[in-house]
Enzyme design. Sequence first.
Site, PDB file in Angstrom:
ATOM      1  N   LYS A   1     -11.163  12.000  -6.552  1.00 24.88           N
ATOM      2  CA  LYS A   1     -11.527  11.027  -5.522  1.00 24.88           C
ATOM      3  C   LYS A   1     -11.853  11.670  -4.172  1.00 24.88           C
ATOM      4  O   LYS A   1     -12.708  11.165  -3.437  1.00 24.88           O
ATOM      5  CB  LYS A   1     -10.421   9.987  -5.372  1.00 24.88           C
TER       6      LYS A   1
ATOM      7  N   ASN B   1     -13.638   5.968  -4.537  1.00 23.64           N
ATOM      8  CA  ASN B   1     -13.488   5.645  -5.959  1.00 23.64           C
ATOM      9  C   ASN B   1     -14.691   4.899  -6.515  1.00 23.64           C
ATOM     10  O   ASN B   1     -14.672   4.457  -7.659  1.00 23.64           O
ATOM     11  CB  ASN B   1     -12.195   4.863  -6.228  1.00 23.64           C
TER      12      ASN B   1
ATOM     13  N   ASP C   1      -9.477   1.241  -3.637  1.00 23.19           N
ATOM     14  CA  ASP C   1      -8.104   1.390  -4.111  1.00 23.19           C
ATOM     15  C   ASP C   1      -7.104   0.697  -3.191  1.00 23.19           C
ATOM     16  O   ASP C   1      -6.197  -0.006  -3.641  1.00 23.19           O
ATOM     17  CB  ASP C   1      -7.735   2.871  -4.233  1.00 23.19           C
TER      18      ASP C   1
ATOM     19  N   GLY D   1       2.573  10.792  -2.536  1.00 24.28           N
ATOM     20  CA  GLY D   1       1.235  11.204  -2.933  1.00 24.28           C
ATOM     21  C   GLY D   1       0.206  10.871  -1.872  1.00 24.28           C
ATOM     22  O   GLY D   1      -0.023   9.696  -1.576  1.00 24.28           O
TER      23      GLY D   1
ATOM     24  N   GLY E   1      -3.020  12.066  -2.026  1.00 22.14           N
ATOM     25  CA  GLY E   1      -4.317  12.442  -2.569  1.00 22.14           C
ATOM     26  C   GLY E   1      -5.316  11.311  -2.455  1.00 22.14           C
ATOM     27  O   GLY E   1      -5.254  10.479  -1.549  1.00 22.14           O
ATOM     28  N   GLY E   2      -6.262  11.260  -3.411  1.00 25.08           N
ATOM     29  CA  GLY E   2      -7.356  10.305  -3.327  1.00 25.08           C
ATOM     30  C   GLY E   2      -6.921   8.856  -3.251  1.00 25.08           C
ATOM     31  O   GLY E   2      -7.280   8.135  -2.316  1.00 25.08           O
ATOM     32  N   ALA E   3      -6.140   8.401  -4.224  1.00 23.87           N
ATOM     33  CA  ALA E   3      -5.684   7.016  -4.206  1.00 23.87           C
ATOM     34  C   ALA E   3      -4.630   6.796  -3.125  1.00 23.87           C
ATOM     35  O   ALA E   3      -4.650   5.783  -2.427  1.00 23.87           O
ATOM     36  CB  ALA E   3      -5.127   6.633  -5.570  1.00 23.87           C
TER      37      ALA E   3
ATOM     38  N   ARG F   1      -2.980  18.826   3.465  1.00 26.69           N
ATOM     39  CA  ARG F   1      -3.450  17.491   3.094  1.00 26.69           C
ATOM     40  C   ARG F   1      -2.659  16.428   3.825  1.00 26.69           C
ATOM     41  O   ARG F   1      -3.233  15.452   4.349  1.00 26.69           O
ATOM     42  CB  ARG F   1      -3.336  17.299   1.580  1.00 26.69           C
TER      43      ARG F   1
ATOM     44  N   GLY G   1       0.791  -0.765 -12.217  1.00 27.02           N
ATOM     45  CA  GLY G   1      -0.434  -0.180 -11.702  1.00 27.02           C
ATOM     46  C   GLY G   1      -1.688  -0.975 -11.988  1.00 27.02           C
ATOM     47  O   GLY G   1      -2.649  -0.909 -11.221  1.00 27.02           O
TER      48      GLY G   1
END
Length: 272
Positions: A78, A99, A115, A139, A141-143, A168, A251
Amino acid sequence: MTGDAPWSISGTTRLLAVIGDPVRQVQAPALLNPLLNRPGTDAVLVPVHARPDDLPDVVRGLQRAGNVDGLLITVPHKAAARAFADGLSPAVRLSGSTNALRREPDGRWYAENFDGAGFVAGLRAAGHAPEGRRVMLVGGGGAGSAIAAALLGAGAARLTVCEPDRQRREALLARLSRVWPGRLAGRGVPDPEGADLAVNATPLGLGPGDPLPFAPKTLEPGAVVADIIMKPRDTALLKSAAALGHPVHHGVHMLTRQLDLYREFFRLAPDR
């Protein structure tokens, strides 16, 4: 294609692809293709397995195919997929990830990220509105980055981003703090203490031998535990949290709440 006739793919069918590594867990084809198999829509969504080293070749190849109109992006691509867009939405600029990419009429590609919007809409529909909550998000990251922005935008009182990659983590906090100063904290390891909503936005739980992303036993009674992993539906984290009496949030809600957004974004026929 029609909703009553057998599925038919022809030379006029437009293609959408969902790209990830792995792709065995993706639920988007099963949920989105029934919406594409309706009068006025001639399109199909297929999974495409692309390892990180192959991502540029795979994406550029699909973008050069004249009948590919859009790409959905899933773990772990992502953030990297931004590089294949000519234009970025505000959500992509803020989160640093995408996404969904759409071919525009002039051939350029535009990136969006649904997302965060999908996750927040799913929470609200389940009775877990984020307004005023103290959130621990594991987390970045991307999501996770998109969810972080959406939770703050929805009124979360405090958000702690737990991300071991310092660069990050700090880059995400810097972007978000410019919009929502004073409501953020960052940690390298999860710390659920004080949180009344704890979210796993990592891939931990996809594999049967994965460790838990955090220990739900340290959460306060009544804290909601959410996971963005869709398959398995009941991850080890959610099973552990439910056994302790915590409300859990699956999810798949993040994806189902994005379906209408995808349909509009990709200019698909409206529901009939």
